[in-house]
Design an enzyme around this catalytic site. Structure first.
Site, mmCIF file in Angstrom:
data_model
loop_
_atom_site.group_PDB
_atom_site.id
_atom_site.type_symbol
_atom_site.label_atom_id
_atom_site.label_comp_id
_atom_site.label_asym_id
_atom_site.label_seq_id
_atom_site.Cartn_x
_atom_site.Cartn_y
_atom_site.Cartn_z
ATOM 1 N N SER A 1 -19.590 7.926 -35.199
ATOM 2 C CA SER A 1 -19.204 8.237 -33.873
ATOM 3 C C SER A 1 -18.836 9.432 -33.551
ATOM 4 O O SER A 1 -19.687 10.413 -33.703
ATOM 5 C CB SER A 1 -17.833 7.115 -33.545
ATOM 6 O OG SER A 1 -17.462 6.912 -32.053
ATOM 7 N N GLU B 1 -27.526 6.068 -31.871
ATOM 8 C CA GLU B 1 -26.772 4.811 -31.554
ATOM 9 C C GLU B 1 -25.658 5.335 -30.459
ATOM 10 O O GLU B 1 -25.453 6.594 -30.488
ATOM 11 C CB GLU B 1 -25.879 4.205 -32.866
ATOM 12 C CG GLU B 1 -24.933 5.185 -33.466
ATOM 13 C CD GLU B 1 -23.752 5.115 -32.754
ATOM 14 O OE1 GLU B 1 -23.200 4.174 -31.976
ATOM 15 O OE2 GLU B 1 -23.116 6.087 -32.935
ATOM 16 N N HIS C 1 -21.709 1.333 -33.356
ATOM 17 C CA HIS C 1 -20.407 0.724 -33.245
ATOM 18 C C HIS C 1 -20.390 -1.095 -33.159
ATOM 19 O O HIS C 1 -20.091 -1.527 -32.208
ATOM 20 C CB HIS C 1 -19.744 1.249 -31.795
ATOM 21 C CG HIS C 1 -19.433 2.591 -31.889
ATOM 22 N ND1 HIS C 1 -20.469 3.538 -31.732
ATOM 23 C CD2 HIS C 1 -18.367 3.271 -31.667
ATOM 24 C CE1 HIS C 1 -19.741 4.838 -31.650
ATOM 25 N NE2 HIS C 1 -18.376 4.722 -31.571
#
Length: 299
Positions: free
Chosen positions: A109, A202, A272
């Protein structure tokens, strides 16, 4: 030359720090898991610090991770969580000691900023994987993949791709992470050279138009043309648009990269999601796509 940190062994110390957002609660379950692997867990001040939404102010977060970067007894540093904030401290970090004796840095992230910085500036491998904040909901397979990466075992993933991509075989250095953060570091010292790499991407909570915009930015800047392969992970929790965009994240991305000839797969277990499998950034990988069957290895 790309540097690989030493793999961990039982008795090694691993530090937990929060270079971005503050932790909302206890990470005791994650500490117990790391200890069950034979590791000694050391907690940074940022694990309990608070400054608005951050895990302490910028100065504290930078000093916390810096101390562990410089400490020879610490063999790995794992970010407690992502959120937002790593970009605010990245340029304050000093790698003089770290680059001589590198250690594993782990996270995903927002921590993509740090993983990119390590590869772009130092050519040092790092680990994109689960963080203590996500351990409780993580699948056993994702945690096992993190353990394997840290202790030097080979990684191999096989799955059936539910969205058609492009068949082929690719070998190259693996780079990637969160799409938003990969775009954020463009034009900075943390910008990675994408040429001849296998790229994985992602994201979470973005709208289709935003994904479209960021992918077009990567295309226009020449980042997508010279890849060896493309791995698309989870693009989940898509925010609803008032006027529908008219295409799923997978279709958006495919429309942008379909003109190239390298292998492309979708729905890879990274991002995630609970089943966020570990990938080693900066390490050679082999990607084999046979219609909708996908195999990725790092050994």
């Amino acid at each position: 030359m790309i540097k690989q940190p030493a793999y961990l062994k039982k008795g090694d110390k691993i530090a937990i720090v929060c270079p971005a957002k503050k932790l909302p609660g206890s990470i005791a379950p994650a500490i117990a898991i790391l200890e069950s692997w034979g590791l000694e867990v050391v907690l940074g001040q940022t694990v309990t610090a608070e400054h608005n939404q951050f895990a302490g102010d910028d100065a504290l977060r930078a000093a916390d991770i810096q101390g562990f970067l410089d400490d020879p007894e610490i063999k790995a540093i794992i970010a407690g969580r992502g959120g937002y904030g790593t970009v605010r401290i990245i340029d304050e970090l000093n790698y003089d000691k770290f680059k001589v004796d590198p250690k594993w840095i782990i996270g995903f992230s927002d921590i993509t900023v740090l993983l990119c910085d390590l590869f772009a500036r130092l050519k040092i491998q790092s680990i994109h994987g689960q963080m203590p904040y996500t351990f409780e909901k993580a699948t056993p397979e994702s945690l096992d993949s993190l353990k394997k990466a840290l202790f030097g075992e080979a990684i191999k993933y096989e799955y059936t791709n539910s969205f058609p991509g492009r068949s082929g075989t690719a070998e190259g250095i693996l780079i990637g992470g969160n799409l938003t953060l990969m775009v954020m570091v463009q034009g900075s010292a943390s910008e990675i050279d994408y040429r001849n790499k296998i790229l994985f991407l992602e994201d979470v909570g973005e709208q289709e138009y935003s994904i479209d915009s960021m992918m077009h930015m990567l295309k226009r800047s020449g980042k997508l043309a010279g890849l060896k392969g493309l791995i698309i992970g989870a693009f989940n929790e898509i925010a609803t648009e008032t006027i529908p965009f008219g295409a799923s994240p997978e279709q958006v991305i495919w429309d942008i990269v379909k003109e190239y000839d390298y292998p492309v797969c979708f729905n890879f277990p990274v991002g995630h999601i609970d089943d966020n499998r570990t990938l080693v950034v900066g390490k050679p990988a082999k990607l084999i796509i046979n219609q909708q069957n996908v195999v990725l290895t790092q050994s």
